[in-house]
Design a protein around this motif. Sequence first.
Motif, PDB file in Angstrom:
ATOM      1  N   GLU A 171       2.931  -7.221   9.144  1.00  0.00           N
ATOM      2  CA  GLU A 171       3.008  -5.912   8.494  1.00  0.00           C
ATOM      3  C   GLU A 171       4.308  -5.200   8.844  1.00  0.00           C
ATOM      4  OE1 GLU A 171      -0.436  -3.720   9.612  1.00  0.00           O
ATOM      5  OE2 GLU A 171      -1.830  -4.975   8.452  1.00  0.00           O
ATOM      6  N   ARG A 172       4.827  -4.462   7.884  1.00  0.00           N
ATOM      7  CA  ARG A 172       6.006  -3.614   8.093  1.00  0.00           C
ATOM      8  C   ARG A 172       5.902  -2.429   7.150  1.00  0.00           C
ATOM      9  NH1 ARG A 172      10.504  -7.120   4.814  1.00  0.00           N
ATOM     10  NH2 ARG A 172       9.027  -8.440   3.695  1.00  0.00           N
ATOM     11  N   GLY A 216       0.835  -1.187   0.000  1.00  0.00           N
ATOM     12  CA  GLY A 216       0.000   0.000   0.000  1.00  0.00           C
ATOM     13  C   GLY A 216       0.877   1.247   0.000  1.00  0.00           C
ATOM     14  N   ILE A 217       0.518   2.219  -0.823  1.00  0.00           N
ATOM     15  CA  ILE A 217       1.275   3.480  -0.910  1.00  0.00           C
ATOM     16  C   ILE A 217       0.275   4.610  -0.741  1.00  0.00           C
ATOM     17  CG2 ILE A 217       2.858   4.878  -2.299  1.00  0.00           C
ATOM     18  CD1 ILE A 217       3.442   2.277  -3.930  1.00  0.00           C
ATOM     19  N   ARG A 218       0.443   5.409   0.326  1.00  0.00           N
ATOM     20  CA  ARG A 218      -0.556   6.410   0.671  1.00  0.00           C
ATOM     21  C   ARG A 218       0.011   7.823   0.558  1.00  0.00           C
ATOM     22  NH1 ARG A 218      -3.997   2.723   2.335  1.00  0.00           N
ATOM     23  NH2 ARG A 218      -3.289   1.004   3.646  1.00  0.00           N
ATOM     24  N   VAL A 256       5.717   3.046   2.297  1.00  0.00           N
ATOM     25  CA  VAL A 256       5.139   1.875   1.634  1.00  0.00           C
ATOM     26  C   VAL A 256       4.853   0.836   2.711  1.00  0.00           C
ATOM     27  CG1 VAL A 256       5.496   0.035  -0.056  1.00  0.00           C
ATOM     28  CG2 VAL A 256       6.396   2.316  -0.509  1.00  0.00           C
ATOM     29  N   GLU A 257       3.594   0.464   2.834  1.00  0.00           N
ATOM     30  CA  GLU A 257       3.191  -0.553   3.803  1.00  0.00           C
ATOM     31  C   GLU A 257       3.217  -1.920   3.127  1.00  0.00           C
ATOM     32  OE1 GLU A 257      -0.629   0.875   4.795  1.00  0.00           O
ATOM     33  OE2 GLU A 257       0.111   2.572   5.990  1.00  0.00           O
TER      34      GLU A 257
END
Length: 904
Positions: free
Chosen positions: A872-873, A848-850, A863-864
Motif C-alpha cells: 500500500e502507498r 481508494g479516494i476518501r 488516493v490510496e
Amino acid sequence: MSFRPNAPFTGTLTLNQQSYLYYSLQKLPDGQALARLPKSLKVLAENLLRHQGQDGVGPDDIAAMADWLNGGTSEREIAFRPVRVLMQDFTGVPAVVDLAAMREAVKRLGGEVEKVNPLSAVDLVIDHSVMVDAFADDQAFATNVDLEMARNGERYAFLRWGQQTFDNFRVVPPGTGICHQVNLEYLGQTVWRLPGEGDPLVCPDTLVGTDSHTTMINALGVLGWGVGGIEAEAAMLGQPVSMLIPEVVGFKLSGRLREGITATDLVLTVTEMLRKKGVVGKFVEFYGDGLATLPLADRATIANMAPEYGATCGFFPVDEETLRYLRLTGRDDEHIELVEAYCKAQGLWRHPGDEPVFTDTLSLDMSQVEACLAGPKRPQDRVPLSRVPAAFGLNSQIRVEAPQQSRLEDEGGQTAVGADRSLEGTEFTLDGQSHRLQDGAVVIAAITSCTNTSNPSVLMAAGLLAKAAVEKGLARAPWVKSSLAPGSKVVTDYLKQAGLMPYLERLGFYLVGYGCTTCIGNSGPLPEPIEQAIRQEDMTVASVLSGNRNFEGRIHPLVKTNWLASPPLVVAYALAGSMKIDLSQDPLGTGKDGKPVYLKDIWPSQQAIHKAVEQVNSEMFRKEYAEVFEGDARWQAIQVAGGSTFEWQPDSSYIQHPPFFSTMAKEPEPVRDIEDARLLAILGDSVTTDHISPAGNIKASSPAGKYLQSLGVAERDFNSYGSRRGNHEVMMRGTFANIRIRNLMLDGVEGGETRHYPSGEQLAIYDAAMRYREEGIPLVVVAGKEYGTGSSRDWAAKGTRLLGVHAVIAESFERIHRSNLIGMGVLPLEFIGDSAAGLGLKGDERLGIRGLNALTPGKTLTVEITDADGKERAIQVRCRIDTGEELTYYRHGGILHYVIRKML
C-alpha cells in the motif's frame, strides 16, 4: 428573458429618434478604474452589473473586477449569463435528446414538462453531417446532399420536432453553411437588444456554443467560447456559466503581413507562440496599432483557433473595421449606428494607442511571419514551408530525398533518414490508368473549415493560384482526393463572380457541400485502389487541409500525417502530390511548354488578391441569408409528430432515450467515497476528446460496429460516431475507441483495448467496463498533461460516466473537458508532483479516494493505492472542482440533474 433596468446605473442612447437604455460601467463607483480593464473583461463587468441582484450576483462581484487591476488575476467566482447559445448538429442532437429526456424525467417526478424550455435564444446549425463521398465532378454536391439526407433522416426529423416544440429554438437546415461562419456573417450582432418594458435595453452580444470554435465570433467583438453540451443546455435553461474571473493575456500586433503571406500563416504563428506562452484557461485579447491593418476576416481566422492555442477565447475589440464588416455582410444601417454609439459610450471601442492593463503580454511584428504549415498531428506544431519534407521524414521515419538545407535534426543532432524503406512505392490502377503511390503522397487536399473559408482573401488566392496553374498546364496528382467545402453559400457566389470557380474545378476542387467535412473526419472513403495500396504496404501518406484540427486518427483512419495549410497551399500540394517536395524551391510539375513550374510562378500578388476581394459585396450576403431558416424542399418535406414529449422509437439506431435521469430522485443521494476502484486505462499526454470519443468512422469489428450490425445496420450505413450521438448505446461503446489511442496498460497496442483485472484478460474497453459493472467495481482513468484537449465534446464526458468511471486523475486538464466531467458527475483530480509514469502504475492496482462527502473546491485529497502484491502507498491529488457552483453540480450527480431538481 425580460429585464427591468436599475435606474442608478443606466444610461440612454438616442439614435434616429429612438431611445435605448443600457447599463453604464461609468456610473459605477469604480467606473474610472474599470476604464483600464481589458475590453473583454468590461463585457463580463457589464454582464454582472446587468444581473446584479439575481442568483449569485452581488456588488462584491463587480468590485472584484476593479480589484483584478491590482495584479491581473483573481480567485473570485462569478456567474456569467450569455444572451444566446449556438449549436451544431453533432453536439446539438444530444443536447435536444437531453432536453427531451429531461421532459420525461420532470413528467415522471410530477413536474410541468413545459418548464424544460430554452430561456435564452438558441440557434442550431446543421453543418457536421455532410461527408465527402463524391468529389471532383459537377454532381458531387448533389450526390453528397442526397446521401446526407438519406443517412440522417431520423436525426433531422428529431431536430424538426425540437424546432416546433421548444421556444427560442431555431434550426438552420443542412446545406446552408458552417455554424461559426453563419454566426460571423449573420447571427452575430455585436450589440444585442433585449426585450423589456418601454425603451429597448441594449448590451454586448455574448454567447456560449457547443463547439470549441465558437471563439471565432470574438473577431466581431462578441465575447463567446465553447462549452460542453451539458453546460450549454444549462445555460439555455437559465443557469449561469460559473467561472473564475480570468487572467487576460494581451497580444500586441504591429506591422503588416508581407507579400505572399496569408492569414493562415499568421494564425499558425500566433498559435505556436501562445501555446509556448501557456494560456490555457485564460482570455487572450489582441491590441496594438497593427490591428488597423488586419481585416476582420483575418481576425476571425485567429479568433477561430483559440482552442488550438489553448485560450478560452481570443478577443478583438470593436473598431472601424468591425463596422465595415457589419456593413459588408448586409447588417442593417441603423443597427451599425447603434453598435458604434454603444461601444463608444461603454468604453468598448478600440482607439489608437490603447494599452489596457493585462495579466501578461507578448507581441508580434506581422512583417516577420513566414509561409508555413502545421503538423503532422498537432495544430501548434508550426513548420516553415521549406522544412516540411524533413518534418515529414522525422514523423514517418522514412528516407526523405530533400535538399540538405531543408532537413530537420532530431534532438540528438542526427538528420532523420529513418528506415531503409524502398522509395519505389506501390502500383495501383485508377480509371484505367496505372500509377505509383509512394510514402509521403498527398491523398487528401481539402479546402474546408470555417477557419479559412470565412476569409475571402485566402479563398480568392486559392482561385487565382488555380487559374495560373491551369494556364501553365498543371494538373492535380491523380491520387489526390480534392474537395471544396465552404462555410457559407456566399463563398461560391464570389468565386463565381470573380470567374475563378472553373479553374478550381479543373483541378478537382468541385463543391462537395456546405459543411465541416474533412476537418472533423467526414473526409469519406478514398478510392478503393488507393486504400488497398496504403494497406498493402502500411504506407505513411498525408492530408493537407485548410482546417484547424489535425489530430491522430481524425481526418481519415488510413492517413497517418495531416497538415494544416492555407487554401492556396492546399491547391499547391494537390498539384505536387507529395509532402517530400520542398515547395519553396522544388518544381510543382512540368508546364505545357515542357519547363518546370515553381510555386513562385503561380502565386498571386497581393494586388491581384485585393482586386478579386473587392468583388465581394453586401448583396451576396443579403441574398444568401434572406431565407436562412427555410431549407430546401427535402427539409421542408420531413414529417414530424407533435406533442410536448418525444415519441421514442425502440428500434431507432440514431435516437434513443438516454439513461441519465431514469433512476434520479427528487433529492440527491449523499456523495460516497470511491472504494476498491480499478484502472480502466492509463493514458499519456495530450489525449484529446477525439481519442476519448471519436467523431469519425465506426469499425465493423468494434463494439459499436457489432452493436449496429446486431440491429441489422449494414456497414455501408454505419455513418459516423458524430452522427450517432443521439444514441447512447453507440456512443458508450465508442468511448476510448479511437484507433490511435494508446492505453499504457498494454505494450505497443493501438486502439480501445485494456486489461481486465484480476483475470488479466485483454478486452475492448467497453467490454471490460461492462464486466466491471457486473462485478460492482468502480473505475478510474489516469492520464498525463492536457487531458481532454480539443473539441468541446460532451460525449467524451458522458461516455466516460456511462462506462462507470467515477474519477479521472491527470497531470492537467483542458478547460472544457474538465467542466464536462463535473457536469456528468465525474470527479477530476490533478496529480500533485506525481504522474502515472513516476508512480510506476501498471494497471493491476486498486485505488481508494476518501473524504468526498466533505469536498470543497480545490481541496487536497489522498488516493490510496494497493499494488497487486498487496503493498500500500498513498499520494496527494488536488480536486479540480474549482467553484462552489461546480461542487453543487457534482453533488447532484451532474448539472442537468441539478436543473431538473431546481425546476421541481
